[in-house]
Motif scaffolding. Sequence first.
Motif, PDB file in Angstrom:
ATOM      1  N   ILE A   6       0.039  -1.808  -8.957  1.00 11.54           N
ATOM      2  CA  ILE A   6       0.770  -2.349  -7.804  1.00 11.54           C
ATOM      3  C   ILE A   6      -0.178  -2.997  -6.805  1.00 11.54           C
ATOM      4  CG2 ILE A   6       2.254  -1.734  -5.836  1.00 11.54           C
ATOM      5  CD1 ILE A   6       3.265   0.608  -7.612  1.00 11.54           C
ATOM      6  N   LYS A   7      -1.316  -2.345  -6.541  1.00 10.42           N
ATOM      7  CA  LYS A   7      -2.295  -2.871  -5.586  1.00 10.42           C
ATOM      8  C   LYS A   7      -3.685  -2.709  -6.173  1.00 10.42           C
ATOM      9  CE  LYS A   7      -3.421  -2.884  -0.661  1.00 10.42           C
ATOM     10  NZ  LYS A   7      -3.074  -4.320  -0.540  1.00 10.42           N
ATOM     11  N   ARG A   8      -4.249  -3.800  -6.647  1.00 16.13           N
ATOM     12  CA  ARG A   8      -5.484  -3.766  -7.426  1.00 16.13           C
ATOM     13  C   ARG A   8      -6.667  -3.200  -6.647  1.00 16.13           C
ATOM     14  NH1 ARG A   8      -7.783  -9.386  -9.620  1.00 16.13           N
ATOM     15  NH2 ARG A   8      -8.136  -9.609  -7.382  1.00 16.13           N
ATOM     16  N   ASN A   9      -6.736  -3.489  -5.341  1.00 16.26           N
ATOM     17  CA  ASN A   9      -7.893  -3.049  -4.548  1.00 16.26           C
ATOM     18  C   ASN A   9      -7.596  -1.795  -3.732  1.00 16.26           C
ATOM     19  OD1 ASN A   9      -6.153  -4.171  -2.676  1.00 16.26           O
ATOM     20  ND2 ASN A   9      -7.804  -5.014  -1.406  1.00 16.26           N
ATOM     21  N   ILE A  10      -6.633  -0.999  -4.185  1.00 18.39           N
ATOM     22  CA  ILE A  10      -6.239   0.190  -3.418  1.00 18.39           C
ATOM     23  C   ILE A  10      -7.405   1.170  -3.248  1.00 18.39           C
ATOM     24  CG2 ILE A  10      -5.388   1.496  -5.424  1.00 18.39           C
ATOM     25  CD1 ILE A  10      -3.137   2.529  -3.576  1.00 18.39           C
ATOM     26  N   LYS A  67      -9.380   0.529  -0.121  1.00 19.63           N
ATOM     27  CA  LYS A  67      -8.699   1.012   1.089  1.00 19.63           C
ATOM     28  C   LYS A  67      -8.834   2.527   1.210  1.00 19.63           C
ATOM     29  CE  LYS A  67      -6.803  -3.121   1.852  1.00 19.63           C
ATOM     30  NZ  LYS A  67      -7.121  -3.949   3.042  1.00 19.63           N
ATOM     31  N   THR A  95      -9.280   6.823  -8.891  1.00 19.91           N
ATOM     32  CA  THR A  95      -8.226   6.428  -7.952  1.00 19.91           C
ATOM     33  C   THR A  95      -7.227   7.554  -7.767  1.00 19.91           C
ATOM     34  OG1 THR A  95      -8.479   4.109  -8.639  1.00 19.91           O
ATOM     35  CG2 THR A  95      -6.466   4.682  -7.457  1.00 19.91           C
ATOM     36  N   MET A 121       0.832  -1.206   0.000  1.00 17.28           N
ATOM     37  CA  MET A 121       0.000   0.000   0.000  1.00 17.28           C
ATOM     38  C   MET A 121       0.868   1.257   0.000  1.00 17.28           C
ATOM     39  SD  MET A 121      -3.211   1.310   0.438  1.00 17.28           S
ATOM     40  CE  MET A 121      -4.049   2.693   1.158  1.00 17.28           C
ATOM     41  N   ALA A 160       2.784   1.719  -3.237  1.00 14.26           N
ATOM     42  CA  ALA A 160       1.904   2.196  -4.307  1.00 14.26           C
ATOM     43  C   ALA A 160       1.630   3.683  -4.148  1.00 14.26           C
ATOM     44  CB  ALA A 160       0.597   1.409  -4.292  1.00 14.26           C
ATOM     45  N   TYR A 198     -15.308  -1.536  -5.413  1.00 11.10           N
ATOM     46  CA  TYR A 198     -14.350  -1.035  -4.427  1.00 11.10           C
ATOM     47  C   TYR A 198     -14.876   0.150  -3.614  1.00 11.10           C
ATOM     48  CZ  TYR A 198     -11.429  -3.784  -7.536  1.00 11.10           C
ATOM     49  OH  TYR A 198     -10.914  -4.798  -8.302  1.00 11.10           O
TER      50      TYR A 198
END
Length: 434
Positions: A33-37, A40, A88, A1, A4, A121
Amino acid sequence: MIIAMIIAKMAERILRLFHRGATTLPGKLALAIKRNILQKLSRGVKVIMITGTNGKTTSARMIEEGLRESGKSYFMNRSGANLITGITTAFIANSTLFGKCKKEYAIIECDENALKKVSLYIDAKILLVTNVFRDQLDRYGEVSSTLSAIKKGAQNMKNCVLILNADDPLTYSLSQLPNRYYTYGVNIPLQMGGRSDSDYCLFCKSRYKYHYKTYSHLGSFYCKNCGYQRENPAFSADAVIETNADHSSVFVNLNGKNVLFKINLGGAYNIYNSIGAAAVLSVLGLDINTVESTLANFGGAFGRMESFGTTKMLLVKNPAGFTQTMNYIYPLTIKNLIFVLNDNPADGRDVSWIWDADIRIHESVENIYAFGIRSGDMALRLKYEGYPVRLIGSYEEFYALTDEENTVIVPTYTAMMALRPYLAQKFKKDEFWK
């Protein structure tokens, strides 16, 4: 996390250093880098999401104005980058390195097709659905595909409150979902014309009947066969006192509370945008005075009915929007009317939609021009309507015309993004991402 976030924020700083918008690349890098960022980053944020074919950006900016006037802490994807990468990026710009958002609210304009993915997400607090029209056939397909994408997104966000356009039989069908919902609409005929994109009932395939229409397939619809019909909306325009190029005065019912609104934008279609935004702000708990002040002070979104001195720019991207834009400019005093048609991926490769719009140009317009990648197609379309048109051969010629008073520019999306920086710099306006 954290890795990213560091990489994304570094990319943002570098792009801004070179005066680039940094509207999508940081998000693209972070997602790689982090698909579900995004899940979060959006945790704990009160997300107001706006989707639909027309009116997304204007509605989002109106909602922003309301939160600003009420002193709320918020951010939005102001640039209009409304795919998952742009959304994002907006969250990254407003979060710490550890992924904690610094704002209480997020106003997110979301592409209709992207909603299916984004909704995996983000669990939005409110989803405003403006309307569903035919738009970019090579990307969206027919209206049924667009509606299906929006429906899937709403189903993914089980806790969100839906704000639905009751006058649109496509949009209003989402009231069948288990989500709590409110509706908005116009309780009087506006008679703005436009071709219908939804003639037959979604549930039994019988042809709709109407007590009245506002424009295209919007209005007080009903199906004699199965009983599917428009409901009396909680938020409605009940009487239009005045409407002109600059503003409208409208008697509005806000869930049982009556008020006279001055809407600081011309065009009858902006009555819909205003009532939808007012519905969102009311559901959020803002008082009537703040909502009234919001609509009276709102000055327009970039590229959408935006003024640069005596030059106006009005974005078009589909038949319904094009028709209503032409209705709006018909009574204006215009010296140079410039149509700018592109077919880049963000515009849609298929430009056949220009033939489905109703084009009326007042005889007092002195000069009509066509510019852009598909200027020849636009010139041919205008020729078949009987209007004399000249092609613009260079940016220098275009810029010279915009120096003249009473110029109106009608561009597609990528044309607007290419031409607006010149006008923004000349008239000392903010860049599109600010």
